[in-house]
Design a protein around this motif. Structure first.
Motif, short mmCIF file in Angstrom:
data_model
loop_
_atom_site.label_atom_id
_atom_site.label_comp_id
_atom_site.label_asym_id
_atom_site.label_seq_id
_atom_site.Cartn_x
_atom_site.Cartn_y
_atom_site.Cartn_z
N GLY A 42 -10.13 4.03 11.67
CA GLY A 42 -10.65 4.82 10.55
C GLY A 42 -11.34 6.09 11.00
O GLY A 42 -11.19 7.14 10.39
N VAL A 43 -12.09 6.02 12.10
CA VAL A 43 -12.80 7.20 12.60
C VAL A 43 -11.81 8.21 13.17
O VAL A 43 -11.86 9.40 12.82
N TYR A 44 -10.91 7.76 14.02
CA TYR A 44 -9.98 8.69 14.65
C TYR A 44 -8.89 9.18 13.68
O TYR A 44 -8.40 10.30 13.81
N GLY A 45 -8.53 8.35 12.72
CA GLY A 45 -7.51 8.75 11.76
C GLY A 45 -8.09 9.43 10.53
O GLY A 45 -7.36 9.82 9.64
N LYS A 46 -9.43 9.54 10.49
CA LYS A 46 -10.13 10.15 9.37
C LYS A 46 -9.73 9.51 8.04
O LYS A 46 -9.44 10.17 7.06
N GLN A 47 -9.71 8.18 8.07
CA GLN A 47 -9.40 7.40 6.88
C GLN A 47 -10.62 6.57 6.52
O GLN A 47 -10.97 5.63 7.23
N ARG A 48 -11.27 6.93 5.43
CA ARG A 48 -12.50 6.23 5.06
C ARG A 48 -12.27 4.76 4.72
O ARG A 48 -13.13 3.93 4.98
N LEU A 50 -10.20 2.62 6.02
CA LEU A 50 -10.14 1.81 7.24
C LEU A 50 -11.53 1.63 7.84
O LEU A 50 -11.89 0.55 8.30
N GLY A 51 -12.31 2.72 7.84
CA GLY A 51 -13.67 2.64 8.33
C GLY A 51 -14.51 1.67 7.50
O GLY A 51 -15.30 0.88 8.04
N PHE A 52 -14.33 1.73 6.19
CA PHE A 52 -15.07 0.82 5.29
C PHE A 52 -14.76 -0.63 5.61
O PHE A 52 -15.67 -1.46 5.74
N TRP A 53 -13.47 -0.98 5.73
CA TRP A 53 -13.11 -2.36 6.02
C TRP A 53 -13.51 -2.77 7.43
O TRP A 53 -13.85 -3.94 7.66
N GLY A 54 -13.49 -1.84 8.36
CA GLY A 54 -13.97 -2.16 9.70
C GLY A 54 -15.45 -2.49 9.71
O GLY A 54 -15.87 -3.50 10.30
N VAL A 55 -16.25 -1.67 9.03
CA VAL A 55 -17.70 -1.93 8.95
C VAL A 55 -17.97 -3.22 8.19
O VAL A 55 -18.81 -4.03 8.61
N THR A 56 -17.26 -3.43 7.10
CA THR A 56 -17.44 -4.66 6.32
C THR A 56 -17.12 -5.90 7.15
O THR A 56 -17.85 -6.90 7.12
N THR A 57 -16.06 -5.83 7.94
CA THR A 57 -15.68 -6.96 8.80
C THR A 57 -16.73 -7.20 9.88
O THR A 57 -17.08 -8.35 10.16
N LEU A 58 -17.24 -6.13 10.47
CA LEU A 58 -18.28 -6.28 11.50
C LEU A 58 -19.56 -6.87 10.91
O LEU A 58 -20.22 -7.70 11.56
N ILE A 59 -19.91 -6.46 9.71
CA ILE A 59 -21.10 -7.02 9.06
C ILE A 59 -20.90 -8.51 8.78
O ILE A 59 -21.82 -9.31 9.01
N ALA A 60 -19.72 -8.89 8.32
CA ALA A 60 -19.44 -10.31 8.06
C ALA A 60 -19.55 -11.13 9.34
O ALA A 60 -20.12 -12.24 9.34
N CYS A 61 -19.05 -10.61 10.46
CA CYS A 61 -19.16 -11.32 11.73
C CYS A 61 -20.61 -11.42 12.18
O CYS A 61 -21.05 -12.46 12.67
N ALA A 62 -21.36 -10.35 12.00
CA ALA A 62 -22.78 -10.36 12.37
C ALA A 62 -23.55 -11.38 11.55
O ALA A 62 -24.38 -12.12 12.09
N VAL A 63 -23.27 -11.45 10.25
CA VAL A 63 -23.93 -12.44 9.39
C VAL A 63 -23.61 -13.85 9.86
O VAL A 63 -24.48 -14.71 9.92
N TYR A 64 -22.35 -14.10 10.23
CA TYR A 64 -21.98 -15.42 10.72
C TYR A 64 -22.74 -15.78 12.00
O TYR A 64 -23.28 -16.88 12.11
N TYR A 65 -22.78 -14.85 12.95
CA TYR A 65 -23.46 -15.14 14.22
C TYR A 65 -24.97 -15.32 14.03
O TYR A 65 -25.58 -16.16 14.68
N VAL A 66 -25.57 -14.58 13.12
CA VAL A 66 -27.00 -14.78 12.82
C VAL A 66 -27.20 -16.13 12.17
O VAL A 66 -28.14 -16.86 12.51
N TRP A 67 -26.32 -16.51 11.25
CA TRP A 67 -26.43 -17.81 10.59
C TRP A 67 -26.30 -18.94 11.60
O TRP A 67 -27.04 -19.92 11.55
N VAL A 68 -25.38 -18.82 12.55
CA VAL A 68 -25.21 -19.84 13.58
C VAL A 68 -26.44 -19.89 14.48
O VAL A 68 -26.89 -20.98 14.85
#
Length: 71
Positions: A42-48, A50-68
């Protein structure tokens, strides 16, 4: 006679999916890699979007690891 969800009747050749914590951790780890790839694309292709879904996915993973970590 009843069987557990992860138990097969004797002589059965059916496959039962693994239900271990390692399988879940592998899935979240793969999702983390996919999130990073989406963000970079998303950053290199200047596609918002893709960037949105990338950040959303990273946040979901972070929430899971904090919960664990807290449990």
């Amino acid at each position: 006679m009843r069987y557990r969800e992860t138990e097969l009747p004797p002589g059965s050749t059916e496959y039962v999916a693994p239900t271990t914590d390692a399988f879940v951790e592998l899935t979240v780890g793969l999702t983390l890699v996919i999130g990073v790839l989406l963000l970079v694309a998303g950053v290199y292709g200047k596609q918002r979007w893709l960037g949105f879904w990338g950040v959303t996915t990273l946040i979901a993973c972070a929430v899971y690891y904090v919960w664990v970590a807290l449990h």
